[in-house]
Design a protein around this motif. Structure first.
Motif, PDB file in Angstrom:
ATOM      1  N   GLU A   3     -47.039 -59.142   0.618  1.00  0.00           N
ATOM      2  CA  GLU A   3     -48.005 -59.096   2.139  1.00  0.00           C
ATOM      3  C   GLU A   3     -46.779 -58.120   2.757  1.00  0.00           C
ATOM      4  OE1 GLU A   3     -48.985 -62.400   4.036  1.00  0.00           O
ATOM      5  OE2 GLU A   3     -49.369 -63.692   2.498  1.00  0.00           O
TER       6      GLU A   3
ATOM      7  N   SER B  38     -51.729 -60.815  12.190  1.00  0.00           N
ATOM      8  CA  SER B  38     -51.914 -59.770  10.704  1.00  0.00           C
ATOM      9  C   SER B  38     -53.187 -58.942  10.596  1.00  0.00           C
ATOM     10  CB  SER B  38     -51.972 -60.349   9.665  1.00  0.00           C
ATOM     11  OG  SER B  38     -53.024 -61.414   9.270  1.00  0.00           O
TER      12      SER B  38
ATOM     13  N   ALA C 264     -42.539 -62.150   5.713  1.00  0.00           N
ATOM     14  CA  ALA C 264     -43.506 -61.962   5.555  1.00  0.00           C
ATOM     15  C   ALA C 264     -44.451 -61.578   6.860  1.00  0.00           C
ATOM     16  CB  ALA C 264     -45.076 -62.619   3.937  1.00  0.00           C
TER      17      ALA C 264
ATOM     18  N   GLU D  67     -55.668 -64.136   3.062  1.00  0.00           N
ATOM     19  CA  GLU D  67     -55.196 -61.879   2.865  1.00  0.00           C
ATOM     20  C   GLU D  67     -54.655 -61.433   4.186  1.00  0.00           C
ATOM     21  OE1 GLU D  67     -58.724 -60.347   0.973  1.00  0.00           O
ATOM     22  OE2 GLU D  67     -58.888 -61.562   0.208  1.00  0.00           O
ATOM     23  N   ILE D  68     -54.143 -60.443   4.217  1.00  0.00           N
ATOM     24  CA  ILE D  68     -53.417 -60.030   5.783  1.00  0.00           C
ATOM     25  C   ILE D  68     -54.597 -59.626   6.803  1.00  0.00           C
ATOM     26  CG2 ILE D  68     -51.475 -59.752   4.336  1.00  0.00           C
ATOM     27  CD1 ILE D  68     -52.820 -56.919   5.367  1.00  0.00           C
TER      28      ILE D  68
END
Ligand code: UN1
Length: 508
Positions: free
Chosen positions: A114, A476, A164, A459-460
């Motif tokens: 990530e 993000s 992360a 998901e980022i």
């Protein structure tokens, strides 16, 4: 000391340093970091004292004044090199995350992935910090907006994603032109030191001004100082709702900005039109992954009554296959909780649930034996409950799954929305109408709403965060970068006269 720890240049006592050059400060107090995996002391760190705090804020501010003048794509190139470094050190860093925090090695490596992904995202972003242009109502005028960095971003991160979540904030904030001060969780300080050691080489090689990346190791006291400090225009905080409320009110009282990612109480609705096997896997991973310590962990399963029994049997069967133990051994599915306090919270939640009438179809327990000597290993459990139970409205950071029944999809959505938190949600259905209803304005009230995917593992690239007690922040992906910048509207008059807006005339 293990090889991966040596590779990350962690010594027995560590200091939080900025770009590897100056001392951040210690009160002489030393914080030991014990692994929940085997209870061993990994290493210790000095805590920052008041002098160290002042040095850091001053250095970060000085660094910002230079860093903000670097072209954004040049800042992006530094972040690109950080991404390369993380690729090179993915394995040792992933192992340290697993060992210091207790998540499975695969999840530790996934967390570093990530970080790499957000670096890539930020590099692209460094050429896209777009502002709009508008049509001026006046002739010979040009109007547009541009985005400037804010100054220092204070990042308060939690133990469960020890690297992360910092990187989501720091990589975006850096390409935007800010300096960052990171206060990692005092439960996972070594992961932060390791990140700093890795990136300091890149920062030095690129002559990045000293202080662009700082760490302050400390407890609540440091977090409070940061929240009250007018020199830190933005505080991004991840953690409990209780902590978030304290940060939010301190920051708001000085009219600063806060970006909050707090508790979740995430549900999966399993429709009678679900692909049951997919629903079972998603539920088990969502509930026991990271030992139930993700803010996106699945805590509630809301199951349609017609398939309730079939689904329940499959779920129980899957739970019986779970292997609990050393998370660094890839055979195991579930590792330890972060510490023995977390074990106490797990036991207290089970107790409360029982008192309210919860029926445990998979019992919880604290595991004993040499393999579990840290005292942090617990058995993931499942309780049949009613949606109104008080405990079901509460986020317990542990692998406790609440199972309940519904009749209509509208009822399921109402149950899903009935808790104070609003982070992640999902519906398992192959029925288009149900799926669309769930995603519609009358559907889930969460920041994340998924169809045929569990609640965790976002998901980022998407904006991450949630509503209500989750705090409203978005981090993000998408346009979350705007949090780290201030918007300036510019109007330029290139005509030979001075027409005023709104048609006002002013003659002298
Ligand atoms: C968190 O638990 O604070 O969606 C973050 C997920 C991860 C991030 C979780 N990508 O589960």
């Amino acid at each position: 000391m293990s090889n991966f720890i040596e590779k990350l240049r962690i010594s027995s006592v560590n200091q939080g340093v900025s770009t590897g050059q100056f001392y951040i400060g210690s009160s002489g107090a030393i914080l030991p970091s014990h692994s929940p995996v085997d209870g061993a002391l990994i290493a210790s760190v000095y805590l920052a004292d008041d002098n160290g705090y002042e040095t850091v804020v001053r250095k970060a501010n000085e660094a910002f004044l230079e860093w903000r003048t670097w072209p954004a794509p040049k800042r992006g190139d530094v972040v690109r090199q950080i991404g390369e470094k993380l690729r090179e050190f993915k394995e040792p860093l992933g192992k340290l995350v697993s060992y210091e925090m207790g998540k499975s090695l695969q999840e530790g490596l996934g967390e570093v992935q990530e970080m790499i992904d957000i670096c890539d995202f930020a590099v692209g972003l460094s050429r896209q910090l777009y502002g709009l242009t508008m049509h001026s109502e006046r002739p010979g005028h040009r109007m547009y907006e541009q985005w400037h960095p804010l100054g220092i971003t204070g990042i308060i991160s939690a133990f469960n994603f020890p690297v992360a979540v910092w990187s989501w904030n720091a990589m975006l904030s850096w390409v935007c032109g800010n300096a960052c001060i990171w206060k990692p969780s005092e439960k996972t300080p070594l992961c932060a030191i390791a990140c700093q050691n890795l990136i300091s080489d890149v920062l030095l090689q690129n002559n990045v001004p000293e202080g662009v990346s700082c760490i302050l190791i400390g407890d609540k006291y440091i977090g409070e100082k940061m929240s009250n400090d007018v020199r830190i225009p933005l505080i991004s905080a991840t953690g409990s709702t209780r902590m978030g409320k304290a940060v939010a009110s301190a920051v708001a009282s000085r009219l600063g900005k806060s970006l909050l990612e707090l508790g979740g109480n995430n549900a999966i609705i399993v429709s009678k039109d679900a692909d049951i096997d997919i629903a079972v896997i998603a539920s088990v991973f969502g509930a026991v992954g990271t030992a139930g310590q993700r803010c996106t962990s699945s805590r509630r399963l809301i199951v349609q009554e017609d398939i309730y029994d079939i689904f329940k049997d499959k779920l129980v069967n899957a739970y019986q296959q779970l292997r609990i133990g050393d998370p660094m051994n890839e055979e195991n599915h579930v590792g330890p909780l972060i510490d023995t306090d977390a074990v106490k919270n797990y036991l207290a939640a089970i107790e409360s649930c029982k008192k309210e009438g919860g029926n445990f179809i998979i019992e919880g327990a604290v595991l004993e034996g040499i393999e579990y000597k840290s005292g942090c290993y617990v058995k993931p459990c499942i309780a049949e409950v009613f949606a109104h139970y008080a405990i079901v409205h509460h986020e317990t950071f542990a692998p406790i799954l609440y199972l309940m029944k519904y009749k209509s999809i509208e009822e399921a959505i109402a149950i899903q929305n009935s808790v104070p938190q609003g982070l992640s949600s999902s519906v398992m259905t192959l029925n288009l109408r149900e799926a669309e209803l769930f995603l519609s304005v009358a559907g889930s009230d969460c920041g994340i709403a998924n169809v045929n995917i569990g609640t965790s593992g976002a998901e980022i690239g998407g904006a991450f965060g949630g509503e209500k007690e989750t705090g409203g922040g978005r981090e993000s992906g998408s346009d979350a970068w705007k949090n780290y910048m201030r918007r300036q509207t510019n109007t330029i008059n290139w005509s030979g006269t001075l027409p005023l807006a709104q048609g006002i005339t002013f003659n002298i």
